[in-house]
Design an enzyme around this catalytic site. Structure first.
Site, mmCIF file in Angstrom:
data_model
loop_
_atom_site.group_PDB
_atom_site.id
_atom_site.type_symbol
_atom_site.label_atom_id
_atom_site.label_comp_id
_atom_site.label_asym_id
_atom_site.label_seq_id
_atom_site.Cartn_x
_atom_site.Cartn_y
_atom_site.Cartn_z
ATOM 1 N N TYR B 101 110.643 10.704 122.358
ATOM 2 C CA TYR B 101 110.958 9.959 123.584
ATOM 3 C C TYR B 101 109.689 9.282 124.078
ATOM 4 C CZ TYR B 101 111.918 9.015 128.501
ATOM 5 O OH TYR B 101 112.053 8.387 129.716
ATOM 6 N N GLU B 189 112.053 2.097 128.175
ATOM 7 C CA GLU B 189 112.276 3.449 127.655
ATOM 8 C C GLU B 189 112.847 3.382 126.242
ATOM 9 O OE1 GLU B 189 114.279 7.100 129.856
ATOM 10 O OE2 GLU B 189 115.806 5.922 128.865
#
Lengths: 294, 380
Positions: B101, B189
């Site tokens: 992530y 993101e």
């Protein structure tokens, strides 16, 4: 007393020759504010209704002794104007410009802190500051404020600031200073800065704090209040019914995931002993009650 | 402005961030054409701006043309949490060895940028933050100094990414930061950021939110704006330059100032009503703006009553009153209107409206009174 500005504050207006700058700059002067100059590159030597215009902030400061600046320029020029004010010797900057990119604000704020540590920026995207009867820098209509204290107001929202001023003034309750910190994600001056100044000001006896959804400034303010504030605080937080993920008008007013909700802010403030009210009218009434009981 | 996954990936690609080869498809036939072009197996992905697509059946693997037809046919038109799928993203399927992530966003309290990197990707970062906060390596970045490769290298080490992924990820993070800052993102993101079995790192998903204040320096955002909303009311409001957000209730709201507009929603809710929208007409409440606002609200079939809540500061209430009357001449409004007018020149404003007041055009002295009245109409 007032905070940040008073009857002796000399103000220049960056962007005085524009239509907005002229309108608000002259209104501020008419209110009694010492508006001593304007700045517009290339227009030095002219004047706006008798107010001399300079090419640079530095020249304006040297000629007038101004310490405060009111910035009314479009978003793409605002960051540069803020840094020019600081470099030119201004120590209190009010920037009302709405629509400055968040990244520009972040860079500008950090450059100010590093390069000009003594300078305070109010805003951007704020209504400004008014110390009733003494000084009005920004777009707040002077006639809804009432001089003499004892209430200080700090708010993230423009119209709700007017609403608060109005509710108190109508009841005969004056204000020491009313500060609109603005609704952007990177405000130059935050709740705690203002609460601390009100706490230190002997004439301010109580504070009205108006917040809204987004970010965690209200929660931080609550923490500060719990440990430092002895004066009563009444608060109202807008956006209880705001849907997550949507910017409610202000760039900073957004619930991200589960963060920044009105409920969390109200809970934090209540836990810090703040009188939390559910609408602006109720907040006004509560403040009247508190002031009458002082 | 939130981007669709495919737009986010296209945006990433502009900054040199590796994404899977793919393209958009609005029909089954287009989906087949894309699949044939990029090569099987492919992933058929619903393009909606909401999480949980996989669980809702909006993401499927297809090994051949029949499977593409089947999945594309099923996913197009699917309702995912109220979002109807109208567009697909078809991309070459990737083998995944590891899922990470990575994101950048503004750290508002500290007025710096915040990078988050984790070796535990593919799940919601909020869940990781809750259950295993140590698995996230946070990096605070001074907006003036930015992020350099040396710092990014230390950061991937700290996050304990697999050795094979570290250098490529460090380079990708610098590009992602570039995309975040130069691309004026509120959020950039990647979840998951993947390491393939043959040791390549690339972005398998993209979540991008753009800062609309920066649109003056991004003419290329125009294409994103065209697909921004499906809500016909919001489209109409946008065309008229109004700051409008559609909601589900029955009370149409018009207010000046974002804070007051939000507060109006709250007060309507407190007295038992529900707002149909958020609408801030800003400082220039003239007849044109008021007419446009009333038009948009009138177009909403759910609206049963309209609340005009104005506090004049710079805005003069007499101008607002004139604006309302002019607007009413131009637009036929089907719902009753309750106005609360206060602030600068409120007395003059109320006087202008006085001769025109009726059973369906009403003024109330305070915000609360007006809210009660308008909710009574809406709930009747």
């Amino acid at each position: 007393m007032s905070i940040f500005v008073d009857e002796n504050t000399k103000v220049i207006v960056q962007g005085l020759t524009g239509s907005q700058g002229r309108f608000h700059g002259l209104r501020n002067r008419d209110y009694g504010t010492k508006v001593v100059g304007g700045v517009t590159p290339g227009k030095g030597g002219t004047d706006v209704d008798g107010i001399p215009v300079f090419n640079t902030v530095k020249e304006a400061v040297e000629a007038t002794g101004a310490t405060a600046s009111f910035i009314v320029v479009p978003p793409k020029f605002a960051s540069e104007a803020i840094l020019e004010a600081a470099a030119g010797g201004i120590t209190f900057i009010v920037c009302i410009t709405e629509g400055i990119p968040a990244h520009d604000e972040a860079v500008t704020f950090n450059r100010l802190v590093e390069e000009f540590p003594g300078v305070r920026l109010l805003g951007p995207n704020c209504p400004g500051i008014i110390s009733p009867g003494k000084c009005n820098i920004g777009i707040t209509s002077g006639d809804i404020a009432l001089a003499g204290g004892p209430v200080g107001i700090v708010s993230r929202s423009g119209t709700l600031t007017y609403q608060a001023l109005h509710e108190l003034s109508q009841q005969g309750i004056g204000q020491t200073t009313c500060v609109g910190i603005g609704g952007d994600p990177v405000p130059g001056t935050n709740f705690i800065d203002c609460l601390a100044a009100f706490q230190a000001d002997p004439e301010t006896k109580a504070v009205m704090m108006i917040g809204e959804i987004g970010g965690s400034e209200e929660e931080r303010a609550a923490e500060w209040i719990k440990h430092n504030m002895t004066k009563p605080v009444v608060s109202y937080i807008a956006g209880v019914t705001a849907p997550p993920g949507r910017k409610m008008g202000h760039a900073g007013a957004i619930i991200s995931g589960s963060k920044g909700t009105a409920q969390a802010k109200m809970d934090a403030l209540r836990a810090a002993g703040v009188h939390v009210c559910l609408n602006p009218t109720e907040a006004g009434q509560k403040m009247v009650e508190i002031v009458k009981g002082l | 402005m939130d981007l669709f996954e495919y737009q986010g990936k296209q945006y990433f690609a502009r900054f040199g961030i590796a994404v899977s080869p793919g393209d958009i498809a609005d029909t089954v036939e287009e989906a087949v054409a894309v699949a044939e072009r990029v090569g099987y197996p492919v992933v058929v992905k619903a393009q909606v701006k909401v999480g949980g697509r996989g669980k809702a059946g909006g993401v499927k693997l297809a090994n051949d043309v029949d499977e593409v037809r089947l999945h594309a046919g099923n996913i197009l038109g699917l309702d995912i949490k109220g979002h109807i799928v109208r567009r697909l993203w078809i991309e070459r399927s990737s083998d995944i060895a590891k899922e990470y992530y990575a994101s950048f966003t503004l750290d508002r309290p500290n007025k710096t940028h915040l990078g988050m990197l984790s070796a535990q990707g593919g799940v919601e970062i909020e869940v990781v933050a809750e259950e295993n906060p140590d698995a996230i390596a946070f990096l605070s970045i001074d907006p003036v100094r930015g992020l350099d490769l040396a710092t990014a290298r230390r950061w991937v080490n700290e996050a304990e990414l697999d050795e094979a992924a570290r250098e490529q990820t460090a380079e990708l993070l610098v590009k992602l930061y570039d995309c975040y800052t130069k691309g004026d993102c509120d959020l950039a993101e990647v979840n998951p950021l993947i390491l393939t079995p043959d040791n390549r790192v690339h972005a398998l998903d993209a979540k991008v939110t753009l800062d609309e204040n920066a649109s003056f320096r991004h003419p290329e955002w125009e294409e994103f704006r065209a697909t921004e909303t499906d809500d016909p009311r919001e489209k109409m409001a946008k065309e008229r330059g109004l700051n409008y957000i559609g909601l589900d209730g029955t009370v149409g709201i018009i207010a000046n100032g974002a804070g007051l507009a939000m507060s109006t929603l709250d007060v309507v809710n407190q007295v038992g009503g529900t707002a149909a929208n958020f609408l801030d007409i800003g400082g220039g409440a003239n007849a044109d703006v008021m007419a446009a606002a009333l038009e948009v609200i009138n177009s909403d079939p759910k609206v049963k009553a309209i609340f005009v809540n104005i506090f004049g500061g710079i805005t003069r209430v007499d101008e607002v009153a004139k604006g309302v009357l002019e607007a009413l001449e131009r637009v036929k409004i089907s719902s009753p209107i309750v106005l609360r007018l206060d602030g600068t020149n409120a007395v003059e404003g109320r006087a202008i409206l006085a001769p025109h007041l009726s059973a369906t055009l009403i003024t109330e002295p305070t915000m609360l009174d007006a809210a009660r009245r308008v909710v009574a109409f809406a709930n009747a």
